[in-house]
Scaffold this motif. Sequence first.
Motif, PDB file in Angstrom:
ATOM      1  N   CYS A  91      39.613  34.232  39.439  1.00 21.89           N
ATOM      2  CA  CYS A  91      40.379  35.285  40.109  1.00 21.89           C
ATOM      3  C   CYS A  91      41.549  35.710  39.228  1.00 21.89           C
ATOM      4  O   CYS A  91      41.829  36.897  39.074  1.00 21.89           O
ATOM      5  CB  CYS A  91      40.861  34.762  41.456  1.00 21.89           C
ATOM      6  SG  CYS A  91      42.106  35.783  42.238  1.00 21.89           S
ATOM      7  N   MET A  92      42.231  34.724  38.647  1.00 23.74           N
ATOM      8  CA  MET A  92      43.355  35.038  37.752  1.00 23.74           C
ATOM      9  C   MET A  92      42.868  35.810  36.525  1.00 23.74           C
ATOM     10  O   MET A  92      43.532  36.747  36.081  1.00 23.74           O
ATOM     11  CB  MET A  92      44.060  33.757  37.326  1.00 23.74           C
ATOM     12  CG  MET A  92      44.858  33.110  38.440  1.00 23.74           C
ATOM     13  SD  MET A  92      45.816  31.696  37.846  1.00 23.74           S
ATOM     14  CE  MET A  92      44.789  30.347  38.378  1.00 23.74           C
ATOM     15  N   LEU A  93      41.712  35.434  36.008  1.00 22.17           N
ATOM     16  CA  LEU A  93      41.166  36.120  34.834  1.00 22.17           C
ATOM     17  C   LEU A  93      40.740  37.546  35.168  1.00 22.17           C
ATOM     18  O   LEU A  93      40.984  38.472  34.388  1.00 22.17           O
ATOM     19  CB  LEU A  93      39.992  35.330  34.250  1.00 22.17           C
ATOM     20  CG  LEU A  93      40.359  33.987  33.620  1.00 22.17           C
ATOM     21  CD1 LEU A  93      39.097  33.204  33.247  1.00 22.17           C
ATOM     22  CD2 LEU A  93      41.258  34.184  32.414  1.00 22.17           C
ATOM     23  N   ILE A  94      40.104  37.731  36.315  1.00 23.44           N
ATOM     24  CA  ILE A  94      39.706  39.080  36.748  1.00 23.44           C
ATOM     25  C   ILE A  94      40.950  39.965  36.842  1.00 23.44           C
ATOM     26  O   ILE A  94      40.961  41.107  36.365  1.00 23.44           O
ATOM     27  CB  ILE A  94      38.975  39.037  38.104  1.00 23.44           C
ATOM     28  CG1 ILE A  94      37.608  38.367  37.945  1.00 23.44           C
ATOM     29  CG2 ILE A  94      38.839  40.435  38.711  1.00 23.44           C
ATOM     30  CD1 ILE A  94      36.962  37.956  39.265  1.00 23.44           C
ATOM     31  N   ARG A  96      43.948  39.507  35.387  1.00 26.36           N
ATOM     32  CA  ARG A  96      44.611  39.695  34.083  1.00 26.36           C
ATOM     33  C   ARG A  96      43.828  40.629  33.165  1.00 26.36           C
ATOM     34  O   ARG A  96      44.399  41.492  32.514  1.00 26.36           O
ATOM     35  CB  ARG A  96      44.805  38.329  33.410  1.00 26.36           C
ATOM     36  CG  ARG A  96      45.540  38.409  32.112  1.00 26.36           C
ATOM     37  CD  ARG A  96      46.992  38.854  32.351  1.00 26.36           C
ATOM     38  NE  ARG A  96      47.628  39.152  31.083  1.00 26.36           N
ATOM     39  CZ  ARG A  96      48.032  40.362  30.712  1.00 26.36           C
ATOM     40  NH1 ARG A  96      47.904  41.395  31.493  1.00 26.36           N
ATOM     41  NH2 ARG A  96      48.595  40.550  29.552  1.00 26.36           N
ATOM     42  N   ILE A  97      42.515  40.456  33.116  1.00 24.52           N
ATOM     43  CA  ILE A  97      41.684  41.236  32.194  1.00 24.52           C
ATOM     44  C   ILE A  97      41.279  42.589  32.788  1.00 24.52           C
ATOM     45  O   ILE A  97      41.185  43.574  32.069  1.00 24.52           O
ATOM     46  CB  ILE A  97      40.435  40.421  31.784  1.00 24.52           C
ATOM     47  CG1 ILE A  97      40.865  39.193  30.976  1.00 24.52           C
ATOM     48  CG2 ILE A  97      39.441  41.257  31.009  1.00 24.52           C
ATOM     49  CD1 ILE A  97      39.764  38.160  30.784  1.00 24.52           C
ATOM     50  N   GLY A  98      41.066  42.621  34.102  1.00 23.15           N
ATOM     51  CA  GLY A  98      40.572  43.844  34.733  1.00 23.15           C
ATOM     52  C   GLY A  98      41.640  44.701  35.378  1.00 23.15           C
ATOM     53  O   GLY A  98      41.819  45.865  35.018  1.00 23.15           O
ATOM     54  N   ASN A  99      42.352  44.136  36.348  1.00 22.51           N
ATOM     55  CA  ASN A  99      43.294  44.933  37.132  1.00 22.51           C
ATOM     56  C   ASN A  99      44.590  45.259  36.400  1.00 22.51           C
ATOM     57  O   ASN A  99      45.076  46.393  36.462  1.00 22.51           O
ATOM     58  CB  ASN A  99      43.629  44.217  38.453  1.00 22.51           C
ATOM     59  CG  ASN A  99      42.432  44.055  39.333  1.00 22.51           C
ATOM     60  OD1 ASN A  99      41.768  43.022  39.269  1.00 22.51           O
ATOM     61  ND2 ASN A  99      42.140  45.041  40.143  1.00 22.51           N
ATOM     62  N   VAL A 100      45.187  44.268  35.759  1.00 16.02           N
ATOM     63  CA  VAL A 100      46.523  44.452  35.172  1.00 16.02           C
ATOM     64  C   VAL A 100      46.581  45.572  34.131  1.00 16.02           C
ATOM     65  O   VAL A 100      47.512  46.389  34.177  1.00 16.02           O
ATOM     66  CB  VAL A 100      47.076  43.116  34.625  1.00 16.02           C
ATOM     67  CG1 VAL A 100      48.323  43.329  33.771  1.00 16.02           C
ATOM     68  CG2 VAL A 100      47.382  42.169  35.783  1.00 16.02           C
ATOM     69  N   TRP A 126      39.426  49.411  41.637  1.00 18.52           N
ATOM     70  CA  TRP A 126      38.879  49.059  42.938  1.00 18.52           C
ATOM     71  C   TRP A 126      37.694  48.100  42.795  1.00 18.52           C
ATOM     72  O   TRP A 126      37.573  47.135  43.562  1.00 18.52           O
ATOM     73  CB  TRP A 126      38.480  50.323  43.690  1.00 18.52           C
ATOM     74  CG  TRP A 126      38.161  50.072  45.136  1.00 18.52           C
ATOM     75  CD1 TRP A 126      36.950  50.204  45.731  1.00 18.52           C
ATOM     76  CD2 TRP A 126      39.061  49.636  46.157  1.00 18.52           C
ATOM     77  NE1 TRP A 126      37.033  49.884  47.059  1.00 18.52           N
ATOM     78  CE2 TRP A 126      38.336  49.534  47.349  1.00 18.52           C
ATOM     79  CE3 TRP A 126      40.421  49.319  46.171  1.00 18.52           C
ATOM     80  CZ2 TRP A 126      38.909  49.126  48.558  1.00 18.52           C
ATOM     81  CZ3 TRP A 126      40.996  48.919  47.368  1.00 18.52           C
ATOM     82  CH2 TRP A 126      40.237  48.829  48.541  1.00 18.52           C
ATOM     83  N   SER A 127      36.835  48.312  41.814  1.00 18.83           N
ATOM     84  CA  SER A 127      35.705  47.399  41.574  1.00 18.83           C
ATOM     85  C   SER A 127      36.198  46.000  41.221  1.00 18.83           C
ATOM     86  O   SER A 127      35.667  45.002  41.718  1.00 18.83           O
ATOM     87  CB  SER A 127      34.812  47.935  40.454  1.00 18.83           C
ATOM     88  OG  SER A 127      34.198  49.130  40.841  1.00 18.83           O
ATOM     89  N   PHE A 128      37.206  45.929  40.368  1.00 14.93           N
ATOM     90  CA  PHE A 128      37.785  44.622  40.033  1.00 14.93           C
ATOM     91  C   PHE A 128      38.410  43.978  41.271  1.00 14.93           C
ATOM     92  O   PHE A 128      38.307  42.769  41.476  1.00 14.93           O
ATOM     93  CB  PHE A 128      38.830  44.738  38.915  1.00 14.93           C
ATOM     94  CG  PHE A 128      38.244  44.894  37.546  1.00 14.93           C
ATOM     95  CD1 PHE A 128      37.401  43.933  37.005  1.00 14.93           C
ATOM     96  CD2 PHE A 128      38.540  46.013  36.777  1.00 14.93           C
ATOM     97  CE1 PHE A 128      36.863  44.077  35.738  1.00 14.93           C
ATOM     98  CE2 PHE A 128      38.009  46.168  35.512  1.00 14.93           C
ATOM     99  CZ  PHE A 128      37.161  45.196  34.987  1.00 14.93           C
ATOM    100  N   HIS A 129      39.055  44.777  42.096  1.00 19.17           N
ATOM    101  CA  HIS A 129      39.667  44.227  43.305  1.00 19.17           C
ATOM    102  C   HIS A 129      38.601  43.661  44.240  1.00 19.17           C
ATOM    103  O   HIS A 129      38.773  42.565  44.786  1.00 19.17           O
ATOM    104  CB  HIS A 129      40.514  45.266  44.045  1.00 19.17           C
ATOM    105  CG  HIS A 129      41.051  44.710  45.328  1.00 19.17           C
ATOM    106  ND1 HIS A 129      42.061  43.784  45.352  1.00 19.17           N
ATOM    107  CD2 HIS A 129      40.649  44.877  46.612  1.00 19.17           C
ATOM    108  CE1 HIS A 129      42.272  43.415  46.607  1.00 19.17           C
ATOM    109  NE2 HIS A 129      41.432  44.074  47.385  1.00 19.17           N
ATOM    110  N   MET A 130      37.509  44.382  44.446  1.00 19.56           N
ATOM    111  CA  MET A 130      36.449  43.890  45.329  1.00 19.56           C
ATOM    112  C   MET A 130      35.844  42.604  44.779  1.00 19.56           C
ATOM    113  O   MET A 130      35.587  41.665  45.530  1.00 19.56           O
ATOM    114  CB  MET A 130      35.378  44.968  45.539  1.00 19.56           C
ATOM    115  CG  MET A 130      35.867  46.121  46.390  1.00 19.56           C
ATOM    116  SD  MET A 130      34.584  47.335  46.810  1.00 19.56           S
ATOM    117  CE  MET A 130      34.041  47.888  45.205  1.00 19.56           C
TER     118      MET A 130
END
Length: 156
Positions: A91-94, A96-100, A126-130
């Motif tokens: 979750c942290m990686l998603i 850091r790499i996707g949302n941030v 939004w895809s990263f959030h889901m």
Amino acid sequence: MTLRLIKFFNTLFAALLAGISVGIWMGFDPASYSASTYLEQQQNLVRSLNAPLIALVGMTTVLTVLSAYLQRKDRPAFIALLLAAAFFISCMLITRIGNVPIQLQMLQWTPDSMPANWTALRDEWWSFHMLRAIVEVIALALVVWSLVQKREPIRS
């Protein structure tokens, strides 16, 4: 008593984390927002929840690992909690790499300076959030399962 408190706070924090993400998923789908509404809502979301959620996922991960360690003789709970910790780390990686990276761009926008591809960036975020919400729910399910699974007598 210590293990009971760790299990309690581990479950509570995991539920809060997953609940916040699922709540955002259910209540804030930005697909129908105008550009200015999306920008205002998203900037507010990032500014108000970023720091608390970073702290919450960090504490939840630490508690999950600690709970696993304290239950290392209960093999099913130990394995479930290690898997849950791995999901919290992912979750942290998603994030850091996707949302941030998208959030950092979006925080610089104004209603008059939104890029032409803002909807593509919105949809990617939004895809990263889901994905993150699904990962958090799986981790929560593993934490809860570690509490309710049938325990076999431990043999020495």
